[in-house]
Design an enzyme around this catalytic site. Structure first.
Site, PDB file in Angstrom:
ATOM      1  CE1 TYR A  23      -3.058  -3.054   0.445  1.00 38.75           C
ATOM      2  CE2 TYR A  23      -3.492  -2.358   2.767  1.00 38.75           C
ATOM      3  CZ  TYR A  23      -3.705  -3.207   1.777  1.00 38.75           C
ATOM      4  OH  TYR A  23      -4.659  -4.401   1.783  1.00 38.75           O
ATOM      5  CE  LYS A  73      -3.532  -6.999   4.739  1.00 38.73           C
ATOM      6  NZ  LYS A  73      -3.829  -5.628   4.469  1.00 38.73           N
ATOM      7  CG  HIS A  98      -0.913  -8.868   0.640  1.00 38.64           C
ATOM      8  ND1 HIS A  98      -0.822  -7.564   0.448  1.00 38.64           N
ATOM      9  CD2 HIS A  98      -2.341  -8.752   0.348  1.00 38.64           C
ATOM     10  CE1 HIS A  98      -1.658  -6.806   0.305  1.00 38.64           C
ATOM     11  NE2 HIS A  98      -2.724  -7.430   0.180  1.00 38.64           N
TER      12      HIS A  98
HETATM   13  N1  NAP Z   1      -5.940  -8.535   1.614  1.00 37.97           N
HETATM   14  C1  NAP Z   1      -6.072  -8.152   0.746  1.00 37.97           C
HETATM   15  O1  NAP Z   1      -5.596  -8.555  -0.684  1.00 37.97           O
HETATM   16  C2  NAP Z   1      -6.997  -7.088   0.470  1.00 37.97           C
HETATM   17  C3  NAP Z   1      -7.415  -6.410  -0.700  1.00 37.97           C
HETATM   18  C4  NAP Z   1      -8.362  -5.145  -0.603  1.00 37.97           C
HETATM   19  C5  NAP Z   1      -8.593  -4.593   0.527  1.00 37.97           C
HETATM   20  N2  NAP Z   1      -7.735  -5.161   1.896  1.00 37.97           N
HETATM   21  C6  NAP Z   1      -8.224  -4.303   3.154  1.00 37.97           C
HETATM   22  O2  NAP Z   1      -9.230  -4.024   3.169  1.00 37.97           O
HETATM   23  C7  NAP Z   1      -9.538  -2.976   3.502  1.00 37.97           C
HETATM   24  C8  NAP Z   1     -11.205  -2.332   3.169  1.00 37.97           C
HETATM   25  O3  NAP Z   1     -11.095  -2.838   1.706  1.00 37.97           O
HETATM   26  P1  NAP Z   1     -11.521  -1.695   0.433  1.00 37.97           P
HETATM   27  O4  NAP Z   1     -10.508  -0.578   0.920  1.00 37.97           O
HETATM   28  O5  NAP Z   1     -11.181  -2.543  -0.645  1.00 37.97           O
HETATM   29  O6  NAP Z   1     -13.165  -1.373   0.302  1.00 37.97           O
HETATM   30  P2  NAP Z   1     -14.221  -1.112   1.408  1.00 37.97           P
HETATM   31  O7  NAP Z   1     -13.796  -0.601   2.864  1.00 37.97           O
HETATM   32  O8  NAP Z   1     -15.089  -2.180   1.133  1.00 37.97           O
HETATM   33  O9  NAP Z   1     -14.793   0.253   0.607  1.00 37.97           O
HETATM   34  C9  NAP Z   1     -14.113   1.575   0.498  1.00 37.97           C
HETATM   35  C10 NAP Z   1     -15.178   2.379  -0.448  1.00 37.97           C
HETATM   36  O10 NAP Z   1     -16.303   2.730   0.445  1.00 37.97           O
HETATM   37  C11 NAP Z   1     -16.327   3.974   0.571  1.00 37.97           C
HETATM   38  N3  NAP Z   1     -17.133   4.057   1.797  1.00 37.97           N
HETATM   39  C12 NAP Z   1     -16.541   3.740   3.359  1.00 37.97           C
HETATM   40  N4  NAP Z   1     -17.550   4.231   4.145  1.00 37.97           N
HETATM   41  C13 NAP Z   1     -18.548   4.660   3.322  1.00 37.97           C
HETATM   42  C14 NAP Z   1     -19.704   5.219   3.862  1.00 37.97           C
HETATM   43  N5  NAP Z   1     -20.043   5.020   5.352  1.00 37.97           N
HETATM   44  N6  NAP Z   1     -20.654   5.683   2.884  1.00 37.97           N
HETATM   45  C15 NAP Z   1     -20.409   5.727   1.829  1.00 37.97           C
HETATM   46  N7  NAP Z   1     -19.134   5.407   1.282  1.00 37.97           N
HETATM   47  C16 NAP Z   1     -18.218   4.780   1.979  1.00 37.97           C
HETATM   48  C17 NAP Z   1     -15.050   4.721   0.559  1.00 37.97           C
HETATM   49  O11 NAP Z   1     -15.002   6.109   0.172  1.00 37.97           O
HETATM   50  P3  NAP Z   1     -14.264   7.181   0.721  1.00 37.97           P
HETATM   51  O12 NAP Z   1     -12.807   6.822   1.218  1.00 37.97           O
HETATM   52  O13 NAP Z   1     -14.043   8.164  -0.492  1.00 37.97           O
HETATM   53  O14 NAP Z   1     -15.132   7.931   2.119  1.00 37.97           O
HETATM   54  C18 NAP Z   1     -14.465   3.652  -0.543  1.00 37.97           C
HETATM   55  O15 NAP Z   1     -14.601   4.079  -1.824  1.00 37.97           O
HETATM   56  C19 NAP Z   1      -8.668  -1.898   2.645  1.00 37.97           C
HETATM   57  O16 NAP Z   1      -8.414  -0.895   2.964  1.00 37.97           O
HETATM   58  C20 NAP Z   1      -7.498  -2.998   3.066  1.00 37.97           C
HETATM   59  O17 NAP Z   1      -7.140  -2.856   4.523  1.00 37.97           O
HETATM   60  C21 NAP Z   1      -6.977  -6.262   1.693  1.00 37.97           C
END
Ligand code: NAP
Length: 278
Positions: A54, A79, A112
């Site tokens: 990241y 990770k 990861h």
């Molecule tokens: N291990 C892996 O391979 C892997 C892969 C992907 C992700 N991850 C982890 O999982 C975490 C979360 O996943 P993600 O970042 O992919 O997606 P997510 O948490 O499912 O969604 C994030 C999106 O939703 C929006 N959002 C969040 N809260 C909201 C609310 N209350 N109302 C409206 N929109 C909202 C955010 O917008 P804004 O930011 O503009 O507010 C952003 O666009 C990551 O940050 C990472 O730490 C791990």
């Protein structure tokens, strides 16, 4: 700030605990993380999920320091990236993460992706076990591991991951893999728990939100919490960071849970871990 600082803690299979709700920082720029992680800690999160790939561990570390919170009150996950799975690369990768984070140890270190075509994830797991023995990481786990990857590392080493962090949201509910995790005593952790925002316009989820007078994101996060999973929503918007952890003033009932169950379409946002070519 929520009066539920950190949210509930779940017991891991190594005797340690993990805050059930964490703050994820995928796609958060390094200098933005420096502020958004402070917002998250002020909102009551006590668990931060980052990764070497990241490229924001420096910003996360700066925020941890700026918060003034005692180290032992914050749970930090990072990770090991795929190209660093071989033992001669894994150790420098961990030290680089620790340097950037400004920490002496991380609470949870994850492989990861299994990246099976590399043939290195078992060696990486053996290295993580040594890292834990040396105290540089408190708990060890995996991410994006399917059943055969879990079986291979557990049967070869006798050490079971504490956590399996996998893509999991209303459109990819992962019942089968969650059961396999549970059978091994592994906690399932949901990444992209909001479907990267795609599930937020869903009519079924919106109507449940209306019924409880909360946001659709709160309904989804509450669903993860009631399902017993770790959940790590990401947002860089202060009001959303706050509301995403404020999910303890309502409860989804059996009708809500049954309606959410029907939304599963087994649709991935990310790649299939068995065939991902990175
Ligand atoms: N291990 C892996 O391979 C892997 C892969 C992907 C992700 N991850 C982890 O999982 C975490 C979360 O996943 P993600 O970042 O992919 O997606 P997510 O948490 O499912 O969604 C994030 C999106 O939703 C929006 N959002 C969040 N809260 C909201 C609310 N209350 N109302 C409206 N929109 C909202 C955010 O917008 P804004 O930011 O503009 O507010 C952003 O666009 C990551 O940050 C990472 O730490 C791990």
């Amino acid at each position: 700030m929520t009066d539920y600082v950190g949210g509930p803690r779940l017991d891991m299979n190594d005797g340690l605990v993990i805050p059930q709700i964490g703050y994820g920082v995928f796609k958060v720029e390094d200098d933005v993380a420096e502020h958004s992680v402070v917002d998250a800690l002020e909102a009551g999160y006590r668990h931060i999920d980052t990764a070497a790939i990241y490229q924001n561990e420096r910003g996360v570390g700066a925020a941890l320091k700026a918060s003034g919170l005692p180290r032992e009150e914050i749970f930090v996950t990072t990770k090991l990236w795929n190209t660093d799975q071989a033992p001669d690369a894994a150790w420098p990768a961990l030290h680089k993460s620790l340097d950037l984070l400004g920490l002496e140890y991380v609470d949870l270190y994850l492989i990861h992706w299994p990246s099976p075509w590399r043939g290195n994830f078992l060696a990486a797991w053996e290295t993580l076990i040594e890292m834990r023995e040396k105290g540089l990481v408190k708990s060890i786990g995996v991410s994006n591991f399917e059943e055969e990857h879990l079986t291979e590392i557990i049967s070869a080493t006798g050490v079971t991951p504490a956590v399996n962090q996998i893509e999991l949201h209303p459109y990819l509910q992962q019942e089968s893999l969650s059961e396999i995790d549970a059978k091994h005593g592994i906690l399932t952790e949901a990444w992209s728990p909001l479907g990267q925002g795609q599930a937020l316009e869903d009519a079924v989820l919106s109507s449940i939100a209306l019924k409880h007078n909360v946001s659709t994101a709160q309904v989804i996060i509450r669903w993860h919490v009631q399902s017993g999973r770790i959940v790590i929503p990401k947002s860089v918007t202060t009001s959303r960071i706050q509301s995403n952890i404020d999910v303890f003033g309502f409860e989804l009932d059996q009708d809500d849970l049954a309606a959410i169950k029907t939304l599963n379409t087994d649709s991935r946002i990310g790649p299939d871990p068995r065939t991902a070519d990175f």
